[in-house]
Structures are given as structure tokens and as C-alpha cells.
Design an enzyme around this catalytic site. Structure first.
Site, PDB file in Angstrom:
ATOM      1  N   CYS A 111       0.823  -1.204   0.000  1.00 27.66           N
ATOM      2  CA  CYS A 111       0.000   0.000   0.000  1.00 27.66           C
ATOM      3  C   CYS A 111       0.867   1.268   0.000  1.00 27.66           C
ATOM      4  CB  CYS A 111      -0.964  -0.048   1.181  1.00 27.66           C
ATOM      5  SG  CYS A 111      -2.301   1.144   1.104  1.00 27.66           S
ATOM      6  N   HIS A 112       0.884   2.035   1.091  1.00 29.53           N
ATOM      7  CA  HIS A 112       1.739   3.215   1.208  1.00 29.53           C
ATOM      8  C   HIS A 112       3.132   2.853   1.742  1.00 29.53           C
ATOM      9  CE1 HIS A 112      -2.172   5.204   0.896  1.00 29.53           C
ATOM     10  NE2 HIS A 112      -1.536   6.318   0.618  1.00 29.53           N
TER      11      HIS A 112
END
Length: 178
Positions: A111-112
Site C-alpha cells: 500500500c503506502h
């Protein structure tokens, strides 16, 4: 001796992206250690973010200064917006990522989480993926960014989002089984 995975996280990690891979690793007989700059604070726990609000607490096993890449077989970096944004300002976190990369040990980021790979300057010329809003950052750091559930490039394992957790977890477990 069982394989060991270091998980770097702080308050605001995306709950599913830490808890579910951690459980998959442990079910495969792999030891996990959660390290955080928040060790010793908040009763030794960090708090997850669950979609739109604060979620579950996860115990912190060690502070950042108590862990070394040489003592682990792989590194896992969960996402969430707040978590990697806070961790990228921690020199020790970046040093640990660089140490895992220099030792060619698996680094799994979802994800991030790949923002941390940008900060550690280890993705230039590599193929990665991540959450759509960080893909420009990944490209600007020199990465070839693709839109796939899991991308493996050398020791890097990256995934895009919570829906990718089963494939992300399996890929990390498989990398440790080789």
C-alpha cells in the site's frame, strides 16, 4: 531455528496490512517482531487505522535501537497513510531498510509502505507497485511502476492494497521458505 521477520510500524498503520500478514507468517511457523519508535509509550502498543477510524492495538516487541537487520530473515512494511509518513522521518527506520537491502534480504511493502523504499533510495531501476496515490512518488524515485497484486524484483516484494494481502502474505512466506 525458525525464520524471523521484522515488522516496522507506528500508530496509524493500516490494520489489515499488519495484522493479517503477521498472522499468516506466524501460522507458517515464522517468528514476527514488531519494532516501533513508540516502544515503551502507550503501554507498549501501537494503534491501527481501520478504514475510517482508529482500530486495534498491536503490541510493540522492541524499540528501533534494539533491532538489527542481521538478526532477521526479512522485513515487512505495512501501509496506511500515517504509518509510513511518520516512519520515513525516523533515521533509524531508513537505516534498517538500507541494511536489509544491502544484505539482499526480502523487504515486503504494501500500500503506502513503498514510500519508505523511496526514502531509503533503493527503488531506482526496480519494478514495484503501491497504492495509486504514491505511484508518482515511486516513478519520481526511478522505479518502473506497475499495477499488479504482487511484484517481485530481486529482494523487493510490493503490493497495492488490502485486497492484495493474501497474495502478499503468500509471496513473503514463500520467499522465506526458499
Amino acid at each position: 531455528m525458525p525464520k524471523r521477520v521484522l515488522i516496522l510500524a507506528t500508530d496509524g498503520f493500516e490494520q489489515s496490512e499488519l495484522i493479517e500478514p503477521k498472522q499468516a507468517l506466524e501460522q507458517a511457523g515464522i517468528e514476527t517482531v514488531v519494532a516501533s519508535p513508540k516502544h515503551g509509550e502507550n503501554g507498549g502498543f501501537i494503534r491501527g487505522w481501520n478504514h475510517t477510524d482508529w482500530g486495534e492495538r498491536v503490541a510493540v516487541d522492541a524499540g528501533l535501537d534494539a533491532v538489527e537487520a542481521k538478526d532477521f530473515d526479512a522485513l515487512m512494511l505495512p501501509g496506511g497513510v500515517m504509518n509510513p509518513d511518520a516512519l520515513r522521518r525516523e533515521d533509524r527506520v531508513i537505516e534498517l531498510i538500507e541494511d536489509f537491502d544491502a544484505a539482499d534480504k526480502p523487504i515486503a511493502a504494501i500500500c503506502h509502505g513503498p514510500w519508505l523504499l523511496v526514502e531509503a533510495d533503493i527503488i531506482d531501476g526496480r519494478t514495484v507497485t503501491g497504492w495509486p496515490s504514491i505511484r508518482t512518488d515511486l516513478e519520481n524515485a526511478g522505479a518502473d511502476v506497475v499495477d499488479r497484486a504482487v511484484v517481485i524484483d530481486g529482494n523487493l516484494i510490493t503490493s497495492r492494497k488490502p485486497d492484495d494481502i493474501p497474495a502478499f502474505s503468500k509471496t513473503l512466506v514463500d520467499a522465506l521458505s526458499e
